[in-house]
Design a protein around this motif. Structure first.
Motif, PDB file in Angstrom:
ATOM      1  N   UNK A  94      42.749   7.880  -1.128  1.00  0.00           N
ATOM      2  CA  UNK A  94      42.940   6.663  -0.362  1.00  0.00           C
ATOM      3  C   UNK A  94      42.850   6.997   1.121  1.00  0.00           C
ATOM      4  N   UNK A  95      42.099   6.183   1.852  1.00  0.00           N
ATOM      5  CA  UNK A  95      41.956   6.380   3.288  1.00  0.00           C
ATOM      6  C   UNK A  95      43.304   6.247   3.974  1.00  0.00           C
ATOM      7  N   UNK A  96      43.576   7.159   4.893  1.00  0.00           N
ATOM      8  CA  UNK A  96      44.807   7.116   5.674  1.00  0.00           C
ATOM      9  C   UNK A  96      44.438   6.744   7.120  1.00  0.00           C
ATOM     10  N   UNK A  97      45.416   6.823   7.997  1.00  0.00           N
ATOM     11  CA  UNK A  97      45.209   6.439   9.406  1.00  0.00           C
ATOM     12  C   UNK A  97      44.187   7.318  10.113  1.00  0.00           C
ATOM     13  N   UNK A  98      44.121   8.601   9.738  1.00  0.00           N
ATOM     14  CA  UNK A  98      43.191   9.522  10.384  1.00  0.00           C
ATOM     15  C   UNK A  98      42.466  10.329   9.315  1.00  0.00           C
ATOM     16  N   UNK A  99      41.408  10.996   9.733  1.00  0.00           N
ATOM     17  CA  UNK A  99      40.657  11.845   8.811  1.00  0.00           C
ATOM     18  C   UNK A  99      41.528  12.977   8.288  1.00  0.00           C
ATOM     19  N   UNK A 100      42.313  13.554   9.171  1.00  0.00           N
ATOM     20  CA  UNK A 100      43.190  14.660   8.769  1.00  0.00           C
ATOM     21  C   UNK A 100      44.200  14.227   7.705  1.00  0.00           C
ATOM     22  N   UNK A 101      44.767  13.030   7.861  1.00  0.00           N
ATOM     23  CA  UNK A 101      45.733  12.524   6.902  1.00  0.00           C
ATOM     24  C   UNK A 101      45.083  12.127   5.579  1.00  0.00           C
ATOM     25  N   UNK A 102      43.842  11.725   5.636  1.00  0.00           N
ATOM     26  CA  UNK A 102      43.110  11.355   4.432  1.00  0.00           C
ATOM     27  C   UNK A 102      42.868  12.599   3.622  1.00  0.00           C
TER      28      UNK A 102
END
Length: 102
Positions: A94-102
């Protein structure tokens, strides 16, 4: 009746692929060094047609990761065309707020 090719201008509708010479010959199977079982394809929001594409990629031996964008509903994620049946993804992200969190 004049034969028209899609390369002659915008706004033309391609009914057949007669103007694509590379599609006239039969497909040639080529040897490859790619081990599909060790490769992964990421499909963003594999909903409806994307699900059909995922199924075809899986049939070819690749692993498929489904990347669901932010706001894509859980109900929509469950929609699978009848022609596909059941699709099992290698991983769902699932996509998160940032690429790193994703």
């Amino acid at each position: 009746h004049r034969r028209v090719f899609s390369a002659e201008g915008p706004g033309l509708i391609r009914h057949m692929s007669n103007d694509r010479p590379e599609l006239r010959n039969p497909l040639v199977k080529r040897m490859t060094t790619v081990d599909a079982s060790r490769e992964v394809v990421v499909i963003i929001d594999p909903y409806s047609t994307g699900c059909c594409i995922a199924e075809e990629i899986i049939k070819r031996g690749f692993n498929v990761i489904a990347l669901w964008t932010e706001g894509f509903s859980e109900e929509m994620k469950k929609h699978v065309p009848l022609s596909v049946g059941n699709v099992t993804y290698f991983k769902e992200v699932n996509q998160a707020e940032t690429l790193e969190k994703t």
